[in-house]
Design a protein around this motif. Structure first.
Motif, PDB file in Angstrom:
ATOM      1  N   CYS A   1       0.865  -1.116  -0.124  1.00 50.70           N
ATOM      2  CA  CYS A   1       0.091   0.047   0.091  1.00 50.70           C
ATOM      3  C   CYS A   1       0.810   1.295  -0.054  1.00 50.70           C
ATOM      4  CB  CYS A   1      -0.814  -0.026   1.057  1.00 50.70           C
ATOM      5  SG  CYS A   1      -2.450  -1.062   0.953  1.00 50.70           S
ATOM      6  N   GLU A   2       2.000   1.418   0.744  1.00 52.03           N
ATOM      7  CA  GLU A   2       2.786   2.504   0.796  1.00 52.03           C
ATOM      8  C   GLU A   2       3.337   2.545  -0.568  1.00 52.03           C
ATOM      9  OE1 GLU A   2       6.888   3.161   3.027  1.00 52.03           O
ATOM     10  OE2 GLU A   2       5.397   3.326   4.431  1.00 52.03           O
ATOM     11  N   GLY A   3       4.006   1.720  -1.182  1.00 53.51           N
ATOM     12  CA  GLY A   3       4.624   1.596  -2.242  1.00 53.51           C
ATOM     13  C   GLY A   3       3.667   2.488  -3.540  1.00 53.51           C
ATOM     14  N   ASN A   4       2.318   2.088  -3.425  1.00 54.60           N
ATOM     15  CA  ASN A   4       1.472   2.451  -4.183  1.00 54.60           C
ATOM     16  C   ASN A   4       0.738   3.626  -4.096  1.00 54.60           C
ATOM     17  OD1 ASN A   4      -1.676   2.297  -5.626  1.00 54.60           O
ATOM     18  ND2 ASN A   4      -0.287   0.880  -6.662  1.00 54.60           N
ATOM     19  N   GLN A   5       0.526   4.018  -2.806  1.00 57.07           N
ATOM     20  CA  GLN A   5      -0.184   5.070  -2.490  1.00 57.07           C
ATOM     21  C   GLN A   5       0.874   6.446  -2.253  1.00 57.07           C
ATOM     22  OE1 GLN A   5      -3.360   4.819   0.525  1.00 57.07           O
ATOM     23  NE2 GLN A   5      -3.620   2.636  -0.001  1.00 57.07           N
ATOM     24  N   LYS A   6       2.138   5.985  -2.045  1.00 49.08           N
ATOM     25  CA  LYS A   6       3.230   7.081  -1.711  1.00 49.08           C
ATOM     26  C   LYS A   6       2.847   7.703  -0.261  1.00 49.08           C
ATOM     27  CE  LYS A   6       5.002   5.760  -5.607  1.00 49.08           C
ATOM     28  NZ  LYS A   6       5.932   4.837  -5.604  1.00 49.08           N
ATOM     29  N   ARG A   7       2.434   7.034   0.675  1.00 46.01           N
ATOM     30  CA  ARG A   7       2.250   7.638   1.884  1.00 46.01           C
ATOM     31  C   ARG A   7       2.623   6.635   2.952  1.00 46.01           C
ATOM     32  NH1 ARG A   7      -4.098   8.917   4.116  1.00 46.01           N
ATOM     33  NH2 ARG A   7      -3.406  10.039   5.965  1.00 46.01           N
ATOM     34  N   PRO A   8       3.003   7.113   4.082  1.00 47.53           N
ATOM     35  CA  PRO A   8       3.686   6.189   5.088  1.00 47.53           C
ATOM     36  C   PRO A   8       2.629   5.359   5.725  1.00 47.53           C
ATOM     37  CG  PRO A   8       3.738   8.363   5.787  1.00 47.53           C
ATOM     38  CD  PRO A   8       3.285   8.398   4.596  1.00 47.53           C
ATOM     39  N   PHE A   9       2.922   3.819   5.842  1.00 46.99           N
ATOM     40  CA  PHE A   9       2.175   3.141   6.569  1.00 46.99           C
ATOM     41  C   PHE A   9       2.780   2.085   7.740  1.00 46.99           C
ATOM     42  CE2 PHE A   9      -0.582   3.625   2.873  1.00 46.99           C
ATOM     43  CZ  PHE A   9      -1.701   3.154   2.956  1.00 46.99           C
ATOM     44  N   ILE A  10       2.281   2.199   8.805  1.00 49.00           N
ATOM     45  CA  ILE A  10       3.019   1.541   9.817  1.00 49.00           C
ATOM     46  C   ILE A  10       3.177   0.059   9.844  1.00 49.00           C
ATOM     47  CG2 ILE A  10       0.724   1.105  11.285  1.00 49.00           C
ATOM     48  CD1 ILE A  10       4.302   1.871  12.534  1.00 49.00           C
ATOM     49  N   ARG A  11       4.296  -0.542   9.993  1.00 47.82           N
ATOM     50  CA  ARG A  11       4.334  -1.847   9.982  1.00 47.82           C
ATOM     51  C   ARG A  11       5.497  -2.166  10.810  1.00 47.82           C
ATOM     52  NH1 ARG A  11       5.722   0.502   5.328  1.00 47.82           N
ATOM     53  NH2 ARG A  11       7.656   0.046   4.330  1.00 47.82           N
ATOM     54  N   THR A  12       5.985  -3.624  10.607  1.00 45.50           N
ATOM     55  CA  THR A  12       7.248  -4.110  11.290  1.00 45.50           C
ATOM     56  C   THR A  12       8.423  -3.544  10.611  1.00 45.50           C
ATOM     57  OG1 THR A  12       6.089  -6.100  11.992  1.00 45.50           O
ATOM     58  CG2 THR A  12       8.601  -6.097  12.376  1.00 45.50           C
ATOM     59  N   GLY A  13       9.361  -2.788  11.226  1.00 47.07           N
ATOM     60  CA  GLY A  13      10.495  -2.328  10.812  1.00 47.07           C
ATOM     61  C   GLY A  13      10.227  -0.630  10.403  1.00 47.07           C
ATOM     62  N   VAL A  14       9.125  -0.232  10.640  1.00 47.53           N
ATOM     63  CA  VAL A  14       9.023   1.031  10.617  1.00 47.53           C
ATOM     64  C   VAL A  14       8.458   1.952  12.090  1.00 47.53           C
ATOM     65  CG1 VAL A  14       7.157   3.200   9.620  1.00 47.53           C
ATOM     66  CG2 VAL A  14       7.919   0.817   8.253  1.00 47.53           C
ATOM     67  N   LYS A  15       9.461   3.113  12.180  1.00 45.53           N
ATOM     68  CA  LYS A  15       9.156   3.845  13.456  1.00 45.53           C
ATOM     69  C   LYS A  15       7.815   4.169  13.469  1.00 45.53           C
ATOM     70  CE  LYS A  15      10.998   7.282  16.527  1.00 45.53           C
ATOM     71  NZ  LYS A  15      12.287   8.189  16.612  1.00 45.53           N
ATOM     72  N   PRO A  16       6.968   4.005  14.691  1.00 41.68           N
ATOM     73  CA  PRO A  16       5.711   4.503  14.691  1.00 41.68           C
ATOM     74  C   PRO A  16       5.641   6.148  14.594  1.00 41.68           C
ATOM     75  CG  PRO A  16       6.215   3.541  16.774  1.00 41.68           C
ATOM     76  CD  PRO A  16       7.229   3.189  15.788  1.00 41.68           C
ATOM     77  N   ALA A  17       4.561   6.827  14.029  1.00 35.77           N
ATOM     78  CA  ALA A  17       4.648   8.270  14.075  1.00 35.77           C
ATOM     79  C   ALA A  17       3.091   8.490  13.866  1.00 35.77           C
ATOM     80  CB  ALA A  17       5.460   8.773  13.212  1.00 35.77           C
ATOM     81  N   ILE A  18       2.591   9.676  14.573  1.00 34.07           N
ATOM     82  CA  ILE A  18       1.374  10.236  14.504  1.00 34.07           C
ATOM     83  C   ILE A  18       0.975  10.537  12.966  1.00 34.07           C
ATOM     84  CG2 ILE A  18      -0.332  12.100  14.922  1.00 34.07           C
ATOM     85  CD1 ILE A  18       1.041  12.135  17.742  1.00 34.07           C
TER      86      ILE A  18
END
Length: 267
Positions: free
Chosen positions: A28-45
């Motif tokens: 989804c992130e690769g397609n929508q060009k918007r950050p998505f939370i998942r394992t390996g990604v630092k969580p952010a608001i």
């Protein structure tokens, strides 16, 4: 969490698994060009979230998803090793920390580390500089430490909403979520798993109501959905390898580009 109506015992009893699917979120992130939370990604608001839910007795145990955003991130957890299998998971010790202590003590790397009370004592004796080194290492690898929490809000994904002939129900998909409702819930990072480490606490779900967010949130602004409903509900089974429906990794009817993927690969 303040506000909202707690999830009913009836719905809660139907929920079997509630987690973030890493691969689907990355797609989804690769397609929508918007950050998505998942394992390996630092969580952010503000990060987008796709929460996969399996129900206890759903059709062929097919999943569905809630779509939303991260609205707050909790404080850094007290990272410490698991002393036993019972002392692991949410509210317990960390399997990754036990792994770090064992490596520090023995110099050996093994695939599956067994938690042990000995690792707790070894962790307490470890120099602060070494503790910080291992914390930083696992933060870099996983994006979060075991026990990290964040609060999210989400609603039923449009892939499932579009298949309903009305918003009022009843619906043949057997999904007990009204797409007009926005739900608030807590995600916890659980390092007992090698992937898909973010899991939702089903006891934390609160229904924030239908007026909490615009109807087209989180995909677009506005209150008018950009699709027409069929005269009757479409079945949740489709033409995927195991009967799955095709789902979007793009914003579907809310944007010009449409891309499909089967939930058998990433739900």
């Amino acid at each position: 969490m303040d506000g909202g109506t707690p999830i009913s015992d009836e719905i809660k009893s139907q929920m079997h698994q509630t987690f973030v699917n890493d691969q689907f979120s990355a797609d989804c992130e690769g397609n929508q060009k918007r950050p998505f939370i998942r394992t390996g990604v630092k969580p952010a608001i503000g990060q987008r979230i796709e929460l996969t839910i399996f129900l206890q007795d759903h059709i062929r145990r097919l999943p569905f998803r809630l779509s939303g955003e991260v609205i707050s991130v909790g404080p850094s957890p007290n990272w410490h090793p698991s002393s036993s299998m019972e002392d692991s998971g949410p509210g317990g010790g960390s399997m990754c920390c036990a792994d770090a202590v064992r490596f520090h003590e023995t110099g050996e790397q093994i695939k599956n580390v067994e938690p042990d009370l000995a690792w707790v004592g070894a962790w307490e004796r470890m120099p602060l500089s070494k503790k910080q080194y291992y914390e930083d290492y696992f933060l870099k690898c996983h994006g979060a430490l075991h026990g990290q929490t964040m609060v999210c809000e989400a609603r039923l994904n449009f892939d499932y909403d579009m298949r309903r002939s009305s918003e009022d129900g009843p619906w043949i998909d057997l999904i007990p979520f009204d797409a007009r409702d926005v739900w608030r819930f807590v995600l916890t990072f659980d390092d007992r798993y090698e992937v898909n480490m973010w899991w939702a606490d089903k006891n934390s779900f609160m229904n924030m109501g239908r007026d909490h967010r615009p109807r087209c949130w989180p995909w677009a602004k506005g209150d008018i959905l950009p699709f027409n409903r069929k005269t009757s509900d479409m079945p949740i089974t489709g033409h995927g390898p195991n009967g799955e429906i095709s789902v979007h990794i793009s914003v579907g009817p809310f944007g010009p580009k449409r891309t499909y993927i089967y939930p058998s690969r990433a739900a």
